[in-house]
Design a protein around this motif. Structure first.
Motif, mmCIF file in Angstrom:
data_model
loop_
_atom_site.group_PDB
_atom_site.id
_atom_site.type_symbol
_atom_site.label_atom_id
_atom_site.label_comp_id
_atom_site.label_asym_id
_atom_site.label_seq_id
_atom_site.Cartn_x
_atom_site.Cartn_y
_atom_site.Cartn_z
ATOM 1 N N HIS A 296 5.338 6.459 -5.308
ATOM 2 C CA HIS A 296 4.362 6.857 -6.319
ATOM 3 C C HIS A 296 4.275 5.796 -7.414
ATOM 4 C CE1 HIS A 296 2.595 10.729 -5.496
ATOM 5 N NE2 HIS A 296 3.757 11.221 -5.111
ATOM 6 N N THR B 133 -7.859 10.633 -3.327
ATOM 7 C CA THR B 133 -8.602 9.498 -3.872
ATOM 8 C C THR B 133 -9.851 9.239 -3.032
ATOM 9 O OG1 THR B 133 -8.525 7.114 -4.390
ATOM 10 C CG2 THR B 133 -7.220 7.863 -2.517
ATOM 11 N N ALA C 75 -0.808 8.300 -5.683
ATOM 12 C CA ALA C 75 -0.374 9.039 -6.873
ATOM 13 C C ALA C 75 -0.765 10.512 -6.799
ATOM 14 C CB ALA C 75 -0.961 8.410 -8.130
ATOM 15 N N ARG C 76 -1.882 10.812 -6.154
ATOM 16 C CA ARG C 76 -2.350 12.201 -6.076
ATOM 17 C C ARG C 76 -2.293 12.747 -4.658
ATOM 18 N NH1 ARG C 76 -7.695 12.185 -10.087
ATOM 19 N NH2 ARG C 76 -6.584 11.531 -11.989
ATOM 20 N N ASN D 232 -5.723 3.172 -1.714
ATOM 21 C CA ASN D 232 -5.348 2.237 -2.778
ATOM 22 C C ASN D 232 -4.315 2.860 -3.709
ATOM 23 O OD1 ASN D 232 -6.991 4.082 -4.233
ATOM 24 N ND2 ASN D 232 -7.481 2.489 -5.739
ATOM 25 N N SER D 233 -4.068 4.164 -3.566
ATOM 26 C CA SER D 233 -3.082 4.853 -4.395
ATOM 27 C C SER D 233 -2.635 6.126 -3.698
ATOM 28 C CB SER D 233 -3.682 5.198 -5.763
ATOM 29 O OG SER D 233 -2.803 6.031 -6.501
ATOM 30 N N LYS E 198 3.598 0.537 2.826
ATOM 31 C CA LYS E 198 2.910 -0.273 1.816
ATOM 32 C C LYS E 198 2.445 -1.562 2.487
ATOM 33 C CE LYS E 198 3.358 -2.106 -2.882
ATOM 34 N NZ LYS E 198 2.825 -3.463 -2.607
ATOM 35 N N SER F 37 -2.383 -2.644 -4.890
ATOM 36 C CA SER F 37 -1.550 -2.029 -3.850
ATOM 37 C C SER F 37 -2.404 -1.234 -2.870
ATOM 38 C CB SER F 37 -0.503 -1.104 -4.474
ATOM 39 O OG SER F 37 0.395 -1.821 -5.285
ATOM 40 N N GLN F 38 -2.002 -1.277 -1.614
ATOM 41 C CA GLN F 38 -2.661 -0.479 -0.587
ATOM 42 C C GLN F 38 -1.591 0.116 0.323
ATOM 43 O OE1 GLN F 38 -5.640 -2.819 1.450
ATOM 44 N NE2 GLN F 38 -7.118 -2.618 -0.217
ATOM 45 N N LYS G 260 5.020 2.605 -7.179
ATOM 46 C CA LYS G 260 4.417 1.391 -6.641
ATOM 47 C C LYS G 260 2.894 1.486 -6.572
ATOM 48 C CE LYS G 260 8.294 -0.181 -3.748
ATOM 49 N NZ LYS G 260 8.722 -0.457 -2.345
ATOM 50 N N SER G 261 2.389 2.705 -6.436
ATOM 51 C CA SER G 261 0.944 2.864 -6.281
ATOM 52 C C SER G 261 0.188 2.512 -7.554
ATOM 53 C CB SER G 261 0.613 4.302 -5.855
ATOM 54 O OG SER G 261 0.822 5.213 -6.919
ATOM 55 N N TRP G 262 0.895 2.437 -8.679
ATOM 56 C CA TRP G 262 0.230 2.072 -9.930
ATOM 57 C C TRP G 262 0.082 0.562 -10.081
ATOM 58 C CZ3 TRP G 262 -2.160 5.784 -12.436
ATOM 59 C CH2 TRP G 262 -1.717 7.106 -12.273
#
Length: 288
Positions: free
Chosen positions: A139, A218, A127-128, A124-125, A161, A147-148, A141-143
């Motif tokens: 990165h 995540t 970012a990490r 789902n993200s 994406k 989003s998946q 877009k993941s916020w």
């Protein structure tokens, strides 16, 4: 193996289990050495698969055991696969261990077989996520809520994406089974979209490894790994690669590096290599 939840159930009565080599916090060094000595007495050689996400203290412990024992019969094979992919690889090596391959071939086969495991996750993200290349734009877009992303860590990194008109990442060009482990993400995308797109022959479910959330950055994920399910095909694949003798420790090997001492073949410029996956890329396995 370094974690019990990376030991998948056997596929038949011939598949042996794997020994668990505990972390320093769970076992003293003396006891770890004693248990390794028992394994060597029982089996002659030990092939240890070290996932790339293993803790530094745990990895140092494994090297310390081999150093203290001064044993050339212990192979420490580092594998850069996500946890579920590592579990699949370990089971394939367990299957190969009861075939007519030498310990050196089994150890060096780990690098070969990683080319035939398509390991990834639905996230789902990202970012990490730091183990697969991700652009700054992705990165950002993941916020966006909802989003998946479908992320493939190997054999070739890919990131897609998820959307209505978006194709899944490219998968294997040969018949596979798909192993799925669900985390804190409620989605059937892997089973309903990815599996048909990859034309997998069967889908199996497994509990999510404890190390998966840290590896993927995540806990909201669905991890997956496609693999060759037929041990006879895996056997033929390994058999098709030219075997060499290690110039340093004398162990038999396939590919370009010894699984026990990590020495490369020397001199490479004067050695004839077979046209296999280690020299030509991930081609379709024999019999596919």
């Amino acid at each position: 193996m370094t974690s019990a939840d990376l030991v998948l159930p056997p596929t038949d009565q011939q598949t042996p289990t794997a020994a668990l080599l505990k972390a320093p916090g769970d076992q003293t060094l003396d006891l770890a050495i004693s248990e390794m000595n028992v394994l060597l007495e029982q089996h002659g050689h030990v092939v240890v698969i070290c996932p790339s996400g293993i803790g530094q203290a745990h990895e140092r412990r494994l090297h310390a055991i081999r150093s203290v024992m001064e044993s050339d019969r212990i192979a420490l094979v580092k594998v850069d696969l996500p946890p579920l992919g590592v579990a699949v690889l370990v089971r394939q090596l367990r299957q190969l261990s009861v075939c007519d391959f030498s310990p050196g071939v089994v150890a060096s086969a780990a690098r070969l077989l990683t080319h035939y495991i398509h390991a990834g996750a639905l996230l789902n993200s990202v970012a990490r996520l730091d183990r697969v290349p991700v652009s700054l734009r992705t990165h950002a877009k993941s916020w966006v809520p909802g989003s998946q992303f479908a992320v493939l860590a190997g054999p070739s990194p890919q990131l897609v994406k998820i959307g209505p008109a978006v194709e899944p990442p490219g998968g294997p060009a040969f018949g596979t089974h798909l192993l799925v482990a669900t985390g804190q993400l409620s989605s059937q995308w892997v089973q309903q979209t990815l599996a048909p797109a990859w034309k997998v022959q069967a889908v199996h479910e497994n509990p999510l490894p404890a190390s998966s959330p840290k590896w993927w950055g995540t806990g909201k994920l669905v991890e997956f790994a496609s693999y060759l399910p037929d041990i006879s095909v895996v056997y033929q694949l390994v058999s098709s690669v030219r075997r060499e003798g290690c110039h340093w420790c004398g162990m038999e090997l396939i590919g370009d590096r010894c699984g026990f001492c990590s020495s490369p073949l020397v001199p490479p410029e004067n050695r004839m290599h077979s046209a296999g996956v280690l020299t030509q890329g991930a081609a379709a396995p024999p019999g596919s």
